[in-house]
Scaffold this motif. Structure first.
Motif, mmCIF file in Angstrom:
data_model
loop_
_atom_site.group_PDB
_atom_site.id
_atom_site.type_symbol
_atom_site.label_atom_id
_atom_site.label_comp_id
_atom_site.label_asym_id
_atom_site.label_seq_id
_atom_site.Cartn_x
_atom_site.Cartn_y
_atom_site.Cartn_z
ATOM 1 N N LYS A 142 0.958 -0.944 0.231
ATOM 2 C CA LYS A 142 0.251 -0.013 0.042
ATOM 3 C C LYS A 142 0.740 1.336 0.182
ATOM 4 C CE LYS A 142 -4.088 -0.119 -0.765
ATOM 5 N NZ LYS A 142 -5.005 0.520 -1.875
ATOM 6 N N GLY A 143 2.283 1.181 0.840
ATOM 7 C CA GLY A 143 2.499 2.693 0.903
ATOM 8 C C GLY A 143 3.426 3.041 -0.357
ATOM 9 N N GLU A 144 4.292 1.780 -1.515
ATOM 10 C CA GLU A 144 4.524 1.828 -2.366
ATOM 11 C C GLU A 144 4.168 2.714 -3.664
ATOM 12 O OE1 GLU A 144 7.184 -2.052 -2.123
ATOM 13 O OE2 GLU A 144 5.515 -2.270 -3.385
ATOM 14 N N THR A 145 5.838 3.529 -4.151
ATOM 15 C CA THR A 145 4.964 4.406 -5.597
ATOM 16 C C THR A 145 5.049 3.761 -6.957
ATOM 17 O OG1 THR A 145 7.499 5.687 -5.525
ATOM 18 C CG2 THR A 145 5.099 6.821 -4.080
ATOM 19 N N VAL A 146 4.428 3.756 -7.752
ATOM 20 C CA VAL A 146 4.514 2.275 -8.471
ATOM 21 C C VAL A 146 4.952 3.380 -9.855
ATOM 22 C CG1 VAL A 146 3.710 0.579 -10.331
ATOM 23 C CG2 VAL A 146 3.164 1.211 -7.730
ATOM 24 N N LEU A 147 5.746 2.756 -10.890
ATOM 25 C CA LEU A 147 6.132 2.975 -12.980
ATOM 26 C C LEU A 147 6.061 2.407 -13.201
ATOM 27 C CD1 LEU A 147 7.159 5.261 -14.277
ATOM 28 C CD2 LEU A 147 9.857 3.782 -13.761
ATOM 29 N N GLU A 148 4.770 2.766 -13.922
ATOM 30 C CA GLU A 148 4.455 1.757 -15.333
ATOM 31 C C GLU A 148 5.231 1.796 -16.212
ATOM 32 O OE1 GLU A 148 0.819 -0.638 -17.641
ATOM 33 O OE2 GLU A 148 0.372 1.370 -16.406
ATOM 34 N N ILE A 149 5.659 1.672 -17.638
ATOM 35 C CA ILE A 149 5.930 0.814 -18.754
ATOM 36 C C ILE A 149 5.673 0.893 -19.830
ATOM 37 C CG2 ILE A 149 7.985 1.967 -20.421
ATOM 38 C CD1 ILE A 149 8.450 3.341 -17.718
ATOM 39 N N GLY A 150 4.284 1.974 -20.425
ATOM 40 C CA GLY A 150 3.380 1.467 -21.863
ATOM 41 C C GLY A 150 2.494 0.902 -20.825
#
Length: 217
Positions: free
Chosen positions: A77-85
């Motif tokens: 829950k506390g995590e920042t996420v990067l998605e590519i595409g």
């Protein structure tokens, strides 16, 4: 068409047999309506075991692949996420339900707009869609707790590894034809990474993806 029956079949006949047994993930697949993230012409096949066509000639990953990646990333829950595409925005929506926030980078302005509209219509407020080239990741707001690459990478660029927090995970499809490996790469410390091969598949590479050097004789 009974879309709820199709969703049940997707989960029970496609996704469970692919070793997706995390009940939180399975519940989320019932909550985030996949048919709301596909072009209207393809709503009836949104839950089918195939890559649904998207604007600009792109395609969504098959449901079982998205679900397995979501399970293996184990976003907190506390995590920042990067998605590519970004594609349709569906994977970003799934990630957003599990993490704190998602930055998703899409090279096609048409697809970015499509995804933005889908996310807004489905009440997903913790995703930022950015138009840009993510073939080398995205430095802004790095490092990230989780990076999900929703396209193929013939090789894993060092830049992606540098944008990951210690303890963070990357999901990526690494390699090329005839088969690539879906990998989870965990950053152990400043210099060490642990690589786990999850399954084999073949995914269309990201535009401008880094390719291995050609051999010369």
């Amino acid at each position: 068409m009974n879309i709820e029956q199709a969703r049940f079949n997707m989960i029970e006949q496609q996704i469970r047999p692919w070793e997706v047994l995390d009940q939180d993930v399975l519940n989320l697949l019932a909550i985030v309506k996949r048919e709301n993230f596909v072009p209207a012409a393809y709503r009836n096949i949104a839950c089918a075991d195939l890559e649904v066509p998207l604007p600009g000639g792109e395609r969504m990953l098959a449901p079982k692949i998205e679900a397995r990646i979501l399970q293996e990333l184990a976003v907190h829950k506390g995590e920042t996420v990067l998605e590519i595409g970004t594609g349709s925005g569906y994977m970003a929506a799934l990630l957003a339900h599990r993490g704190r926030s998602v930055t998703t980078v899409e090279i096609s302005p048409e697809l970015a707009d499509f995804a933005n509209r889908n996310l807004s219509a489905n009440g997903v407020t913790n995703v930022e869609v950015v138009v840009g080239d993510g073939a080398l990741g995205w430095d802004q707001d790095a490092p990230y707790g989780v990076i999900c690459v929703s396209g193929g990478l013939p090789v894993m660029p060092q830049k992606f590894l540098e944008q990951l927090k210690i303890g963070g995970r990357i999901a990526a499809f690494v390699g090329g034809a005839p088969v690539a490996k879906a990998q989870i790469i965990t950053r152990v410390d400043e210099k060490q990474f642990r690589v786990s091969d999850v399954f084999e598949t073949l995914v269309a590479p990201l535009k401008n993806a880094v390719h291995p050097p050609l051999f010369r004789f």
